[in-house]
Design a protein around this motif. Structure first.
Motif, short mmCIF file in Angstrom:
data_model
loop_
_atom_site.label_atom_id
_atom_site.label_comp_id
_atom_site.label_asym_id
_atom_site.label_seq_id
_atom_site.Cartn_x
_atom_site.Cartn_y
_atom_site.Cartn_z
N ARG A 81 -77.58 -8.89 25.11
CA ARG A 81 -76.49 -9.80 25.49
C ARG A 81 -77.01 -11.21 25.72
NH1 ARG A 81 -74.80 -5.22 28.38
NH2 ARG A 81 -75.51 -6.07 30.36
N ILE A 82 -78.21 -11.31 26.27
CA ILE A 82 -78.80 -12.64 26.48
C ILE A 82 -79.02 -13.32 25.12
CG2 ILE A 82 -80.87 -13.88 27.24
CD1 ILE A 82 -81.09 -11.75 29.46
N LEU A 83 -79.58 -12.58 24.18
CA LEU A 83 -79.80 -13.14 22.85
C LEU A 83 -78.47 -13.49 22.19
CD1 LEU A 83 -81.78 -13.88 20.62
CD2 LEU A 83 -81.66 -11.51 19.83
N ALA A 84 -77.47 -12.64 22.35
CA ALA A 84 -76.15 -12.92 21.78
C ALA A 84 -75.55 -14.19 22.39
CB ALA A 84 -75.22 -11.73 21.98
N LEU A 85 -75.71 -14.37 23.71
CA LEU A 85 -75.20 -15.58 24.35
C LEU A 85 -75.95 -16.82 23.87
CD1 LEU A 85 -74.55 -14.46 28.02
CD2 LEU A 85 -72.86 -15.25 26.37
N LEU A 86 -77.25 -16.68 23.67
CA LEU A 86 -78.03 -17.80 23.14
C LEU A 86 -77.53 -18.20 21.76
CD1 LEU A 86 -80.42 -19.78 23.14
CD2 LEU A 86 -81.82 -17.90 22.29
N MET A 87 -77.35 -17.21 20.91
CA MET A 87 -76.86 -17.49 19.56
C MET A 87 -75.44 -18.08 19.61
SD MET A 87 -79.56 -16.75 18.08
CE MET A 87 -79.09 -17.14 16.44
N LEU A 88 -74.60 -17.55 20.50
CA LEU A 88 -73.25 -18.07 20.65
C LEU A 88 -73.28 -19.53 21.10
CD1 LEU A 88 -70.15 -17.64 20.71
CD2 LEU A 88 -70.43 -16.88 23.08
N SER A 89 -74.15 -19.86 22.05
CA SER A 89 -74.22 -21.24 22.53
C SER A 89 -74.67 -22.20 21.44
CB SER A 89 -75.11 -21.34 23.76
OG SER A 89 -76.45 -21.05 23.44
N LEU A 90 -75.63 -21.78 20.64
CA LEU A 90 -76.08 -22.63 19.54
C LEU A 90 -74.98 -22.81 18.49
CD1 LEU A 90 -79.72 -21.26 19.10
CD2 LEU A 90 -79.01 -23.40 20.19
N ALA A 91 -74.28 -21.72 18.17
CA ALA A 91 -73.18 -21.81 17.22
C ALA A 91 -72.06 -22.69 17.78
CB ALA A 91 -72.65 -20.41 16.91
N ILE A 96 -68.72 -27.46 17.42
CA ILE A 96 -68.02 -28.60 18.02
C ILE A 96 -68.13 -29.82 17.11
CG2 ILE A 96 -68.14 -30.32 19.87
CD1 ILE A 96 -68.70 -28.08 21.82
N GLY A 97 -69.29 -30.05 16.56
CA GLY A 97 -69.49 -31.19 15.67
C GLY A 97 -68.77 -31.06 14.34
N LYS A 98 -68.46 -29.84 13.95
CA LYS A 98 -67.82 -29.62 12.65
C LYS A 98 -66.31 -29.46 12.72
CE LYS A 98 -71.73 -29.81 10.61
NZ LYS A 98 -72.07 -31.04 9.93
N ILE A 99 -65.81 -28.69 13.70
CA ILE A 99 -64.37 -28.41 13.74
C ILE A 99 -63.72 -28.84 15.06
CG2 ILE A 99 -64.42 -26.56 12.05
CD1 ILE A 99 -64.36 -24.53 14.31
N GLY A 100 -64.42 -29.61 15.86
CA GLY A 100 -63.84 -30.14 17.08
C GLY A 100 -63.98 -29.22 18.28
N LEU A 143 -60.25 -36.54 33.78
CA LEU A 143 -61.49 -37.29 34.00
C LEU A 143 -61.71 -38.41 32.99
CD1 LEU A 143 -63.83 -34.31 34.90
CD2 LEU A 143 -62.84 -36.00 36.44
N GLY A 144 -60.94 -38.44 31.92
CA GLY A 144 -61.04 -39.51 30.95
C GLY A 144 -62.28 -39.50 30.09
N VAL A 145 -62.93 -38.32 29.96
CA VAL A 145 -64.09 -38.20 29.10
C VAL A 145 -63.59 -38.11 27.65
CG1 VAL A 145 -66.08 -36.76 28.54
CG2 VAL A 145 -65.35 -37.00 30.91
N PHE A 146 -64.28 -38.74 26.73
CA PHE A 146 -63.87 -38.69 25.34
C PHE A 146 -64.28 -37.36 24.72
CE2 PHE A 146 -64.24 -43.27 26.12
CZ PHE A 146 -62.97 -43.65 25.74
N PRO A 147 -63.36 -36.69 24.05
CA PRO A 147 -63.70 -35.39 23.44
C PRO A 147 -64.58 -35.58 22.22
CG PRO A 147 -61.45 -35.99 22.88
CD PRO A 147 -61.95 -37.04 23.84
N PRO A 148 -65.45 -34.61 21.97
CA PRO A 148 -66.23 -34.65 20.73
C PRO A 148 -65.31 -34.29 19.56
CG PRO A 148 -66.78 -32.70 22.01
CD PRO A 148 -65.83 -33.49 22.83
N TYR A 149 -65.29 -35.11 18.55
CA TYR A 149 -64.41 -34.89 17.40
C TYR A 149 -65.14 -34.14 16.30
CZ TYR A 149 -61.32 -38.12 19.74
OH TYR A 149 -60.51 -38.72 20.66
N GLY A 150 -64.40 -33.35 15.54
CA GLY A 150 -64.97 -32.57 14.45
C GLY A 150 -65.12 -33.37 13.18
N GLU A 151 -66.18 -33.08 12.46
CA GLU A 151 -66.46 -33.76 11.20
C GLU A 151 -65.56 -33.23 10.07
OE1 GLU A 151 -70.19 -33.68 8.09
OE2 GLU A 151 -70.64 -33.57 10.22
N TRP A 152 -65.37 -31.91 10.01
CA TRP A 152 -64.59 -31.29 8.95
C TRP A 152 -63.10 -31.27 9.25
CZ3 TRP A 152 -67.99 -26.31 8.73
CH2 TRP A 152 -69.23 -26.62 8.16
N PHE A 153 -62.79 -31.02 10.51
CA PHE A 153 -61.39 -30.83 10.90
C PHE A 153 -61.27 -31.17 12.37
CE2 PHE A 153 -58.18 -27.91 12.75
CZ PHE A 153 -57.07 -28.38 12.07
#
Length: 162
Positions: A81-91, A96-100, A143-153
């Motif tokens: 489960r730890i490894l799965a969470l690590l992989m999930l966090s990286l994915a 976020i950078g690709k689809i928002g 809080l007025g933080v700017f959201p990270p926008y997706g590159e693809w969508f």
């Protein structure tokens, strides 16, 4: 290391501490407010420091616990489960950078719940909708933080009519 010091608690605590320290360094890379205040970096920084503290506490707990009587499949399940969470966090960070933020957060919420055994389709659907909505309101609206926008969508383009 003896089995007394290297157990599930010390491994988990060590990983938590390392990830927390890396997150502290990454948090300091977030630009401060124009007036010099902590700004958007305060929340990731507080979370990162909390992760370091919890990791150290978990390591200490592991060092105090007696050695396991035998290696069980339960320890392998925890490590899986730890490894799965690590992989999930990286994915999640990559997505976020690709689809928002919104879709990535919904997928990550479902993935995390599934890793911990939640399989109810209605609960997973609710998590996929409610988690991103709540986080969006807290961080980007209140809080007025700017959201990270997706590159693809970017779903915010559709929602906000841009």
């Amino acid at each position: 290391m003896s089995s007394r010091t290297l157990n599930t608690n010390t491994v988990i605590g060590g990983l938590m501490t390392l990830f927390g320290l890396a997150a502290v360094v990454a948090s300091m890379g977030i630009n401060p407010d124009p007036d010099g205040g902590w700004g958007a970096r305060i929340f990731p920084l507080v979370g990162s420091v909390a992760l370091v503290i919890l990791g150290v506490v978990e390591c200490a707990k592991g060092l105090k616990s007696p050695p396991p009587v035998s290696t069980s499949s339960g320890d392998r399940g925890v490590m899986g489960r730890i490894l799965a969470l690590l992989m999930l966090s990286l994915a999640y960070v990559w997505l976020i950078g690709k689809i928002g933020y919104l879709i990535s957060t919904g997928l990550a919420a479902v993935g995390a719940l599934m890793i911990f055994g939640i399989r109810n389709p209605i609960g997973l659907l609710i998590a996929a909708i409610v988690c991103p909505a709540i986080y969006h309101v807290i961080f980007f609206v209140l809080l007025g933080v700017f959201p990270p926008y997706g590159e693809w969508f970017e779903p915010l383009d559709i929602i906000q009519g841009y």
